[in-house]
Scaffold this motif. Structure first.
Motif, short mmCIF file in Angstrom:
data_model
loop_
_atom_site.label_atom_id
_atom_site.label_comp_id
_atom_site.label_asym_id
_atom_site.label_seq_id
_atom_site.Cartn_x
_atom_site.Cartn_y
_atom_site.Cartn_z
N GLY A 89 27.50 -18.50 -35.69
CA GLY A 89 28.74 -18.08 -36.37
C GLY A 89 28.91 -16.57 -36.38
N ALA A 90 28.01 -15.85 -35.74
CA ALA A 90 28.10 -14.38 -35.70
C ALA A 90 29.22 -13.94 -34.77
N LYS A 91 29.62 -12.71 -34.93
CA LYS A 91 30.55 -12.11 -33.97
C LYS A 91 29.77 -11.92 -32.67
N LEU A 92 30.35 -12.33 -31.55
CA LEU A 92 29.63 -12.31 -30.28
C LEU A 92 30.26 -11.30 -29.33
N VAL A 93 29.46 -10.35 -28.90
CA VAL A 93 29.92 -9.32 -27.96
C VAL A 93 29.05 -9.40 -26.71
N TYR A 102 23.93 -18.64 -25.08
CA TYR A 102 25.34 -18.74 -25.48
C TYR A 102 25.51 -19.77 -26.59
N LEU A 143 25.04 -9.97 -26.37
CA LEU A 143 24.28 -10.73 -25.38
C LEU A 143 24.64 -10.32 -23.96
N PRO A 165 35.75 -9.91 -29.27
CA PRO A 165 34.58 -10.79 -29.42
C PRO A 165 34.82 -12.14 -28.77
N MET A 166 33.72 -12.74 -28.29
CA MET A 166 33.83 -14.05 -27.63
C MET A 166 34.47 -15.08 -28.54
N ASN A 167 34.25 -14.93 -29.86
CA ASN A 167 34.81 -15.88 -30.81
C ASN A 167 36.34 -15.91 -30.73
#
Lengths: 81, 393
Positions: free
Chosen positions: B149-153, B142, B133, A57-59
Protein backbone atom coordinates in the motif's frame (compact mmCIF):
# COMPACT_ATOMS: atom_id res chain seq x y z
CA UNK A 1 0.46 24.55 -17.64
CA UNK A 2 -2.95 23.67 -19.01
CA UNK A 3 -4.25 20.27 -20.02
CA UNK A 4 -4.54 21.54 -23.59
CA UNK A 5 -0.83 22.34 -23.60
CA UNK A 6 0.10 19.00 -22.05
CA UNK A 7 -1.95 16.70 -24.32
CA UNK A 8 0.17 17.17 -27.49
CA UNK A 9 3.35 16.63 -25.48
CA UNK A 10 1.98 13.37 -24.08
CA UNK A 11 1.01 12.31 -27.61
CA UNK A 12 4.57 13.02 -28.79
CA UNK A 13 6.01 11.01 -25.90
CA UNK A 14 3.67 8.14 -26.82
CA UNK A 15 5.17 7.99 -30.31
CA UNK A 16 7.76 5.25 -29.70
CA UNK A 17 5.13 3.13 -27.92
CA UNK A 18 2.46 3.57 -30.60
CA UNK A 19 3.78 0.72 -32.72
CA UNK A 20 0.57 0.30 -34.68
CA UNK A 21 0.44 4.01 -35.59
CA UNK A 22 -3.00 4.58 -34.04
CA UNK A 23 -4.47 8.07 -34.18
CA UNK A 24 -3.95 9.65 -30.76
CA UNK A 25 -6.56 11.82 -29.06
CA UNK A 26 -7.43 13.03 -25.58
CA UNK A 27 -9.74 10.07 -25.00
CA UNK A 28 -7.30 7.42 -26.25
CA UNK A 29 -7.08 4.58 -23.73
CA UNK A 30 -3.30 4.16 -23.64
CA UNK A 31 -2.84 0.49 -22.67
CA UNK A 32 -5.98 -0.85 -24.35
CA UNK A 33 -6.07 1.02 -27.66
CA UNK A 34 -2.31 1.10 -28.23
CA UNK A 35 -1.87 -2.51 -27.11
CA UNK A 36 0.98 -1.61 -24.73
CA UNK A 37 1.80 -4.21 -22.08
CA UNK A 38 2.09 -3.38 -18.38
CA UNK A 39 5.86 -2.86 -18.46
CA UNK A 40 5.60 -0.70 -21.57
CA UNK A 41 3.08 1.57 -19.84
CA UNK A 42 5.43 2.00 -16.88
CA UNK A 43 8.35 2.78 -19.22
CA UNK A 44 6.22 5.39 -21.00
CA UNK A 45 5.23 6.94 -17.67
CA UNK A 46 8.93 7.32 -16.84
CA UNK A 47 9.34 9.38 -20.00
CA UNK A 48 6.44 11.60 -18.94
CA UNK A 49 7.92 12.00 -15.45
CA UNK A 50 11.27 13.06 -16.81
CA UNK A 51 9.84 15.43 -19.40
CA UNK A 52 7.73 17.30 -16.87
CA UNK A 53 10.10 16.74 -13.92
CA UNK A 54 7.33 15.32 -11.75
CA UNK A 55 6.69 12.03 -9.98
CA UNK A 56 3.82 9.82 -11.11
CA UNK A 57 3.70 6.98 -8.56
CA UNK A 58 2.85 3.53 -9.90
CA UNK A 59 -0.27 3.59 -7.73
CA UNK A 60 -1.60 6.44 -9.89
CA UNK A 61 -0.84 4.75 -13.21
CA UNK A 62 -3.69 2.24 -13.02
CA UNK A 63 -6.16 5.10 -12.54
CA UNK A 64 -4.90 7.18 -15.47
CA UNK A 65 -5.83 5.18 -18.54
CA UNK A 66 -6.48 7.90 -21.10
CA UNK A 67 -4.35 10.72 -22.44
CA UNK A 68 -6.65 13.26 -20.80
CA UNK A 69 -6.50 11.42 -17.44
CA UNK A 70 -2.74 11.67 -17.57
CA UNK A 71 -2.79 15.30 -18.72
CA UNK A 72 -5.01 16.21 -15.77
CA UNK A 73 -2.61 14.55 -13.34
CA UNK A 74 0.42 16.22 -14.90
CA UNK A 75 -1.31 19.62 -14.85
CA UNK A 76 -2.23 19.19 -11.18
CA UNK A 77 1.36 18.34 -10.29
CA UNK A 78 2.89 21.13 -12.36
CA UNK A 79 0.49 23.74 -10.97
CA UNK A 80 0.91 22.57 -7.38
CA UNK A 81 4.06 24.55 -6.75
CA UNK B 1 -23.20 -12.85 -18.30
CA UNK B 2 -19.70 -11.56 -18.66
CA UNK B 3 -17.38 -14.54 -19.02
CA UNK B 4 -14.58 -13.88 -16.54
CA UNK B 5 -12.01 -15.84 -18.50
CA UNK B 6 -12.72 -14.10 -21.80
CA UNK B 7 -10.28 -11.31 -20.86
CA UNK B 8 -7.48 -13.85 -21.19
CA UNK B 9 -8.38 -14.74 -24.78
CA UNK B 10 -5.35 -12.90 -26.19
CA UNK B 11 -3.05 -14.86 -23.89
CA UNK B 12 -4.65 -18.12 -24.99
CA UNK B 13 -4.19 -17.19 -28.66
CA UNK B 14 -0.56 -16.22 -28.11
CA UNK B 15 0.08 -19.46 -26.22
CA UNK B 16 -1.54 -21.50 -28.98
CA UNK B 17 0.75 -19.90 -31.58
CA UNK B 18 3.72 -21.11 -29.52
CA UNK B 19 2.30 -24.64 -29.21
CA UNK B 20 1.70 -24.75 -32.96
CA UNK B 21 5.41 -24.16 -33.51
CA UNK B 22 6.52 -27.21 -31.51
CA UNK B 23 6.89 -28.02 -27.84
CA UNK B 24 5.24 -26.03 -25.05
CA UNK B 25 8.33 -24.15 -23.86
CA UNK B 26 6.49 -22.97 -20.76
CA UNK B 27 5.38 -26.41 -19.67
CA UNK B 28 8.16 -28.93 -20.29
CA UNK B 29 7.67 -32.07 -18.21
CA UNK B 30 10.76 -33.77 -16.86
CA UNK B 31 9.75 -37.42 -16.67
CA UNK B 32 12.86 -38.35 -14.75
CA UNK B 33 15.65 -36.37 -13.13
CA UNK B 34 18.99 -38.10 -13.58
CA UNK B 35 21.16 -35.45 -11.95
CA UNK B 36 21.12 -31.68 -11.26
CA UNK B 37 21.94 -31.12 -14.92
CA UNK B 38 20.25 -34.01 -16.75
CA UNK B 39 16.62 -35.03 -17.22
CA UNK B 40 14.68 -37.50 -19.29
CA UNK B 41 11.91 -35.83 -21.26
CA UNK B 42 9.85 -38.35 -23.15
CA UNK B 43 12.51 -40.80 -24.20
CA UNK B 44 15.34 -38.31 -24.61
CA UNK B 45 18.10 -37.18 -22.26
CA UNK B 46 18.31 -33.40 -22.04
CA UNK B 47 21.08 -31.18 -20.70
CA UNK B 48 19.45 -28.74 -18.29
CA UNK B 49 20.76 -25.21 -18.70
CA UNK B 50 17.81 -23.29 -17.34
CA UNK B 51 17.12 -24.52 -13.81
CA UNK B 52 18.75 -21.88 -11.54
CA UNK B 53 20.35 -24.85 -9.77
CA UNK B 54 23.49 -22.77 -9.36
CA UNK B 55 25.26 -24.96 -6.82
CA UNK B 56 24.06 -28.25 -8.35
CA UNK B 57 23.08 -29.36 -4.90
CA UNK B 58 19.75 -31.11 -5.48
CA UNK B 59 21.20 -34.65 -5.51
CA UNK B 60 23.76 -34.16 -2.73
CA UNK B 61 23.62 -37.35 -0.62
CA UNK B 62 23.90 -35.59 2.75
CA UNK B 63 21.09 -33.22 1.79
CA UNK B 64 18.83 -36.02 0.59
CA UNK B 65 19.52 -37.97 3.78
CA UNK B 66 18.54 -34.97 5.89
CA UNK B 67 15.26 -34.70 4.00
CA UNK B 68 14.45 -38.39 4.47
CA UNK B 69 15.25 -38.20 8.17
CA UNK B 70 12.95 -35.19 8.57
CA UNK B 71 10.13 -37.03 6.81
CA UNK B 72 10.57 -39.98 9.16
CA UNK B 73 10.76 -37.87 12.32
CA UNK B 74 8.45 -34.92 11.59
CA UNK B 75 6.07 -36.17 8.89
CA UNK B 76 5.11 -34.79 5.53
CA UNK B 77 3.75 -31.36 6.41
CA UNK B 78 3.21 -28.76 9.10
CA UNK B 79 -0.52 -28.37 8.38
CA UNK B 80 -0.64 -24.74 9.42
CA UNK B 81 1.09 -21.42 9.91
CA UNK B 82 3.71 -20.83 12.56
CA UNK B 83 1.51 -18.20 14.15
CA UNK B 84 -1.45 -20.58 14.50
CA UNK B 85 0.21 -23.99 14.89
CA UNK B 86 3.61 -23.09 16.28
CA UNK B 87 7.01 -23.79 14.80
CA UNK B 88 8.96 -26.99 14.42
CA UNK B 89 12.38 -26.84 16.05
CA UNK B 90 13.98 -27.07 12.62
CA UNK B 91 12.33 -23.82 11.44
CA UNK B 92 14.20 -22.00 14.19
CA UNK B 93 17.37 -23.96 13.51
CA UNK B 94 17.26 -22.90 9.86
CA UNK B 95 16.76 -19.27 10.87
CA UNK B 96 19.73 -19.43 13.23
CA UNK B 97 21.89 -21.12 10.59
CA UNK B 98 21.00 -18.54 7.96
CA UNK B 99 21.60 -15.61 10.30
CA UNK B 100 25.02 -17.05 11.12
CA UNK B 101 25.84 -17.66 7.46
CA UNK B 102 24.85 -14.09 6.60
CA UNK B 103 26.52 -12.52 9.64
CA UNK B 104 23.22 -10.91 10.60
CA UNK B 105 21.30 -10.93 13.87
CA UNK B 106 17.83 -11.88 12.69
CA UNK B 107 16.27 -14.10 10.06
CA UNK B 108 12.72 -15.13 9.22
CA UNK B 109 11.98 -18.11 7.00
CA UNK B 110 9.07 -18.12 4.54
CA UNK B 111 7.37 -20.98 2.72
CA UNK B 112 8.45 -19.75 -0.73
CA UNK B 113 10.79 -17.12 -2.11
CA UNK B 114 7.83 -15.34 -3.65
CA UNK B 115 6.23 -15.06 -0.24
CA UNK B 116 9.49 -13.76 1.22
CA UNK B 117 9.25 -10.76 -1.10
CA UNK B 118 5.53 -10.31 -0.50
CA UNK B 119 6.02 -10.53 3.26
CA UNK B 120 9.14 -8.45 3.69
CA UNK B 121 8.07 -5.62 1.40
CA UNK B 122 4.55 -5.40 2.80
CA UNK B 123 5.86 -5.71 6.35
CA UNK B 124 8.52 -3.04 6.01
CA UNK B 125 6.55 -0.41 4.09
CA UNK B 126 3.01 0.83 4.65
CA UNK B 127 0.63 3.36 3.13
CA UNK B 128 2.52 6.35 4.53
CA UNK B 129 5.86 5.18 3.13
CA UNK B 130 7.48 5.20 -0.29
CA UNK B 131 9.19 2.28 -2.00
CA UNK B 132 11.70 3.02 -4.74
CA UNK B 133 12.11 -0.03 -6.94
CA UNK B 134 14.39 -0.74 -9.86
CA UNK B 135 12.51 -0.84 -13.18
CA UNK B 136 13.79 -4.37 -13.90
CA UNK B 137 12.63 -5.79 -10.58
CA UNK B 138 11.19 -9.30 -10.44
CA UNK B 139 7.41 -9.62 -10.41
CA UNK B 140 7.46 -10.78 -6.79
CA UNK B 141 8.96 -7.40 -5.85
CA UNK B 142 6.27 -5.55 -7.79
CA UNK B 143 3.61 -7.68 -6.10
CA UNK B 144 5.11 -7.18 -2.63
CA UNK B 145 5.26 -3.44 -3.22
CA UNK B 146 1.62 -3.39 -4.30
CA UNK B 147 0.58 -5.38 -1.25
CA UNK B 148 2.31 -2.85 1.03
CA UNK B 149 0.00 0.00 0.00
CA UNK B 150 3.05 2.28 -0.08
CA UNK B 151 3.62 4.94 -2.68
CA UNK B 152 5.60 3.22 -5.43
CA UNK B 153 8.27 5.02 -7.43
CA UNK B 154 10.10 3.16 -10.18
CA UNK B 155 13.64 4.25 -11.10
CA UNK B 156 15.67 3.46 -14.19
CA UNK B 157 17.48 0.15 -14.07
CA UNK B 158 20.78 0.23 -12.14
CA UNK B 159 20.79 4.04 -12.30
CA UNK B 160 21.61 5.60 -8.92
CA UNK B 161 21.58 9.10 -10.45
CA UNK B 162 18.00 8.52 -11.59
CA UNK B 163 17.07 7.37 -8.07
CA UNK B 164 18.75 10.47 -6.66
CA UNK B 165 16.62 12.66 -8.94
CA UNK B 166 13.41 10.90 -7.96
CA UNK B 167 14.18 11.08 -4.25
CA UNK B 168 14.84 14.78 -4.57
CA UNK B 169 11.35 15.25 -6.08
CA UNK B 170 9.65 13.51 -3.17
CA UNK B 171 7.83 15.69 -0.69
CA UNK B 172 5.48 13.30 1.04
CA UNK B 173 7.47 12.34 4.13
CA UNK B 174 7.20 8.86 5.61
CA UNK B 175 9.76 6.09 5.51
CA UNK B 176 11.66 5.32 2.32
CA UNK B 177 12.76 1.88 1.17
CA UNK B 178 15.01 1.29 -1.84
CA UNK B 179 14.84 -2.19 -3.40
CA UNK B 180 17.62 -3.70 -5.52
CA UNK B 181 18.47 -7.18 -6.73
CA UNK B 182 21.84 -8.88 -6.41
CA UNK B 183 21.66 -10.51 -9.83
CA UNK B 184 18.74 -9.56 -12.06
CA UNK B 185 17.04 -12.75 -13.17
CA UNK B 186 16.52 -12.05 -16.85
CA UNK B 187 19.73 -10.38 -18.04
CA UNK B 188 22.12 -11.57 -15.32
CA UNK B 189 23.51 -8.15 -14.52
CA UNK B 190 23.94 -6.96 -10.94
CA UNK B 191 23.18 -3.76 -9.10
CA UNK B 192 26.07 -1.28 -8.72
CA UNK B 193 25.70 -1.40 -4.96
CA UNK B 194 28.38 1.19 -4.12
CA UNK B 195 26.52 3.85 -6.12
CA UNK B 196 23.30 3.20 -4.21
CA UNK B 197 24.92 2.95 -0.78
CA UNK B 198 26.67 6.28 -1.47
CA UNK B 199 23.24 7.89 -1.88
CA UNK B 200 22.56 7.20 1.79
CA UNK B 201 24.78 10.16 2.59
CA UNK B 202 22.44 12.42 0.63
CA UNK B 203 18.99 10.93 1.29
CA UNK B 204 17.46 9.14 4.24
CA UNK B 205 16.35 5.65 3.28
CA UNK B 206 16.70 2.00 4.18
CA UNK B 207 18.12 -0.38 1.59
CA UNK B 208 16.91 -3.88 0.78
CA UNK B 209 18.69 -6.30 -1.57
CA UNK B 210 16.91 -9.32 -3.01
CA UNK B 211 19.69 -11.89 -3.36
CA UNK B 212 17.45 -14.57 -4.89
CA UNK B 213 19.92 -15.24 -7.71
CA UNK B 214 23.05 -14.13 -5.86
CA UNK B 215 22.78 -15.88 -2.49
CA UNK B 216 25.48 -18.58 -2.48
CA UNK B 217 26.79 -17.16 -5.73
CA UNK B 218 28.33 -13.72 -5.09
CA UNK B 219 31.02 -12.71 -2.63
CA UNK B 220 33.93 -14.45 -0.95
CA UNK B 221 31.50 -16.05 1.51
CA UNK B 222 28.61 -16.53 -0.89
CA UNK B 223 26.44 -14.13 1.08
CA UNK B 224 25.36 -12.14 -1.93
CA UNK B 225 25.82 -8.72 -3.47
CA UNK B 226 26.81 -6.92 -0.24
CA UNK B 227 29.45 -9.57 0.41
CA UNK B 228 30.91 -9.19 -3.07
CA UNK B 229 30.97 -5.40 -2.87
CA UNK B 230 32.33 -5.32 0.70
CA UNK B 231 29.32 -3.20 1.62
CA UNK B 232 27.21 -5.44 3.84
CA UNK B 233 26.93 -2.68 6.42
CA UNK B 234 25.21 -0.49 3.85
CA UNK B 235 22.44 -3.05 3.29
CA UNK B 236 19.65 -2.95 5.88
CA UNK B 237 17.66 -5.97 4.77
CA UNK B 238 18.41 -9.05 2.68
CA UNK B 239 15.91 -11.36 1.01
CA UNK B 240 16.73 -14.74 -0.46
CA UNK B 241 15.26 -17.96 -1.70
CA UNK B 242 15.95 -21.65 -1.14
CA UNK B 243 14.80 -22.61 -4.62
CA UNK B 244 18.06 -21.77 -6.36
CA UNK B 245 21.47 -22.22 -4.67
CA UNK B 246 19.90 -24.14 -1.78
CA UNK B 247 18.03 -26.53 -4.09
CA UNK B 248 14.87 -26.76 -1.96
CA UNK B 249 11.87 -24.45 -1.68
CA UNK B 250 11.31 -21.54 0.67
CA UNK B 251 12.68 -18.08 1.26
CA UNK B 252 14.02 -15.79 3.94
CA UNK B 253 14.34 -12.20 5.06
CA UNK B 254 17.19 -11.07 7.31
CA UNK B 255 18.58 -7.97 8.97
CA UNK B 256 20.06 -6.45 12.11
CA UNK B 257 17.23 -4.12 13.10
CA UNK B 258 16.23 -4.66 16.76
CA UNK B 259 12.53 -4.76 15.79
CA UNK B 260 13.09 -7.20 12.96
CA UNK B 261 11.29 -10.12 14.60
CA UNK B 262 8.20 -7.95 15.03
CA UNK B 263 7.70 -8.41 11.31
CA UNK B 264 6.44 -11.91 12.07
CA UNK B 265 3.24 -10.31 13.36
CA UNK B 266 2.94 -7.77 10.56
CA UNK B 267 3.46 -9.86 7.42
CA UNK B 268 0.31 -11.48 6.07
CA UNK B 269 2.21 -13.78 3.66
CA UNK B 270 4.03 -15.15 6.72
CA UNK B 271 1.06 -15.32 9.08
CA UNK B 272 -1.64 -16.71 6.87
CA UNK B 273 0.00 -19.63 5.09
CA UNK B 274 1.29 -23.03 6.13
CA UNK B 275 4.93 -23.04 7.19
CA UNK B 276 7.61 -24.80 5.17
CA UNK B 277 7.46 -28.60 5.18
CA UNK B 278 9.91 -30.60 7.34
CA UNK B 279 11.71 -32.14 4.34
CA UNK B 280 12.19 -28.73 2.72
CA UNK B 281 13.48 -27.12 5.92
CA UNK B 282 15.83 -30.02 6.69
CA UNK B 283 17.27 -30.09 3.18
CA UNK B 284 17.75 -26.30 3.34
CA UNK B 285 19.73 -26.63 6.58
CA UNK B 286 21.87 -29.41 5.12
CA UNK B 287 22.43 -27.57 1.84
CA UNK B 288 23.50 -24.45 3.70
CA UNK B 289 26.12 -26.53 5.51
CA UNK B 290 27.41 -27.82 2.18
CA UNK B 291 27.60 -24.29 0.79
CA UNK B 292 29.61 -23.15 3.82
CA UNK B 293 31.97 -26.15 3.72
CA UNK B 294 32.51 -26.32 -0.03
CA UNK B 295 33.37 -22.90 -1.43
CA UNK B 296 34.91 -24.73 -4.39
CA UNK B 297 31.35 -25.19 -5.70
CA UNK B 298 31.16 -21.43 -6.15
CA UNK B 299 34.46 -21.45 -8.02
CA UNK B 300 33.21 -24.23 -10.33
CA UNK B 301 30.07 -22.21 -10.99
CA UNK B 302 32.13 -19.18 -11.99
CA UNK B 303 34.52 -21.24 -14.12
CA UNK B 304 31.54 -22.77 -15.93
CA UNK B 305 29.87 -19.38 -16.30
CA UNK B 306 33.03 -17.87 -17.79
CA UNK B 307 33.33 -20.78 -20.25
CA UNK B 308 29.72 -20.53 -21.44
CA UNK B 309 29.83 -16.72 -21.59
CA UNK B 310 33.04 -16.76 -23.66
CA UNK B 311 31.77 -19.57 -25.88
CA UNK B 312 28.46 -17.92 -26.72
CA UNK B 313 30.04 -14.52 -27.30
CA UNK B 314 32.65 -16.14 -29.57
CA UNK B 315 29.74 -17.32 -31.72
CA UNK B 316 28.81 -13.68 -32.21
CA UNK B 317 25.73 -13.93 -30.01
CA UNK B 318 24.67 -10.86 -28.04
CA UNK B 319 24.29 -11.47 -24.32
CA UNK B 320 22.18 -9.60 -21.79
CA UNK B 321 25.19 -8.21 -19.97
CA UNK B 322 28.87 -7.68 -20.74
CA UNK B 323 29.86 -9.03 -17.33
CA UNK B 324 30.17 -12.76 -16.67
CA UNK B 325 27.24 -14.09 -14.69
CA UNK B 326 25.64 -17.48 -13.97
CA UNK B 327 22.63 -16.07 -15.82
CA UNK B 328 23.56 -15.77 -19.48
CA UNK B 329 20.77 -14.47 -21.69
CA UNK B 330 21.14 -14.57 -25.45
CA UNK B 331 19.19 -11.84 -27.21
CA UNK B 332 16.86 -12.81 -30.03
CA UNK B 333 15.37 -10.46 -32.63
CA UNK B 334 11.68 -11.28 -32.05
CA UNK B 335 9.24 -13.67 -30.39
CA UNK B 336 8.73 -16.03 -33.33
CA UNK B 337 12.48 -16.45 -33.81
CA UNK B 338 12.86 -17.05 -30.08
CA UNK B 339 10.23 -19.80 -30.13
CA UNK B 340 11.75 -21.42 -33.22
CA UNK B 341 15.29 -21.32 -31.80
CA UNK B 342 14.11 -22.59 -28.42
CA UNK B 343 12.49 -25.57 -30.15
CA UNK B 344 15.64 -26.24 -32.15
CA UNK B 345 17.76 -26.17 -28.98
CA UNK B 346 15.36 -28.51 -27.22
CA UNK B 347 15.25 -30.90 -30.17
CA UNK B 348 19.06 -30.94 -30.11
CA UNK B 349 19.10 -31.87 -26.43
CA UNK B 350 19.49 -28.71 -24.38
CA UNK B 351 16.89 -27.00 -22.23
CA UNK B 352 17.11 -23.25 -21.65
CA UNK B 353 14.44 -20.74 -20.59
CA UNK B 354 12.40 -18.93 -23.19
CA UNK B 355 11.76 -15.38 -21.98
CA UNK B 356 9.52 -12.93 -23.83
CA UNK B 357 7.74 -9.64 -22.99
CA UNK B 358 6.26 -8.53 -20.67
CA UNK B 359 8.38 -10.80 -18.48
CA UNK B 360 11.56 -9.22 -19.79
CA UNK B 361 12.99 -5.70 -19.62
CA UNK B 362 12.88 -3.43 -22.68
CA UNK B 363 10.63 -5.88 -24.56
CA UNK B 364 13.60 -8.17 -25.13
CA UNK B 365 13.20 -11.73 -26.37
CA UNK B 366 15.73 -14.04 -24.75
CA UNK B 367 17.08 -17.55 -24.68
CA UNK B 368 18.10 -17.53 -21.04
CA UNK B 369 20.71 -19.97 -19.74
CA UNK B 370 21.53 -20.53 -16.10
CA UNK B 371 24.79 -22.27 -15.27
CA UNK B 372 25.35 -24.87 -12.55
CA UNK B 373 28.41 -25.89 -10.58
CA UNK B 374 27.35 -29.42 -11.48
CA UNK B 375 27.84 -28.85 -15.21
CA UNK B 376 31.03 -30.39 -16.52
CA UNK B 377 33.18 -28.55 -19.04
CA UNK B 378 31.97 -31.18 -21.54
CA UNK B 379 28.38 -30.12 -20.78
CA UNK B 380 29.25 -26.48 -21.32
CA UNK B 381 31.05 -27.25 -24.57
CA UNK B 382 28.09 -29.30 -25.76
CA UNK B 383 25.70 -26.42 -24.98
CA UNK B 384 27.94 -24.05 -26.96
CA UNK B 385 28.11 -26.53 -29.84
CA UNK B 386 24.33 -26.81 -29.98
CA UNK B 387 23.94 -23.03 -29.87
CA UNK B 388 26.43 -22.85 -32.74
CA UNK B 389 24.42 -25.37 -34.77
CA UNK B 390 20.92 -24.01 -34.24
CA UNK B 391 21.11 -20.41 -33.00
CA UNK B 392 24.22 -18.81 -34.46
CA UNK B 393 23.73 -20.18 -37.95
Amino acid sequence: MTEAEIIPIICDLLGPYNLEGKLLAAETDIPAELNIDSVGVLDFIMEVEDHFDIEIPMNVVSETRTVIDLARYVAAQKNKA
Amino acid sequence: MVDLLEKHRAIADRFQRMIDMGVNALGVTNDQMISPTRAIVGNREIILAGTNNYMGITFEPSVIAAGKKALDEFGTGTTGSRIANGSFAMHKELERSLAKFLGLKHCIVFTTGYQANLGMLSGLAGPKDTIYLDADSHSSIYDGCTLSGAKLVRFRHNDAADLDKRMARDDTGGGRLVVLEGIYSMLGDRAPLADFVALKKKHDFQLLVDDAHSFGVLGPNGRGLGDEAGLEDGVDFVIGTFSKSIGAIGGFGAGNHPLFDTLRYAMRPYMFTASASPASVATSIAALEVLAKEPERRQRLWDNSQRLFDGLRALGLETGTDVVSPVIAVKMPDELTTIAKWNALFESGVYVNMAVPPGTPNRLCLLRCSVSAAHSFDDIDRIIEIFKKVVAN
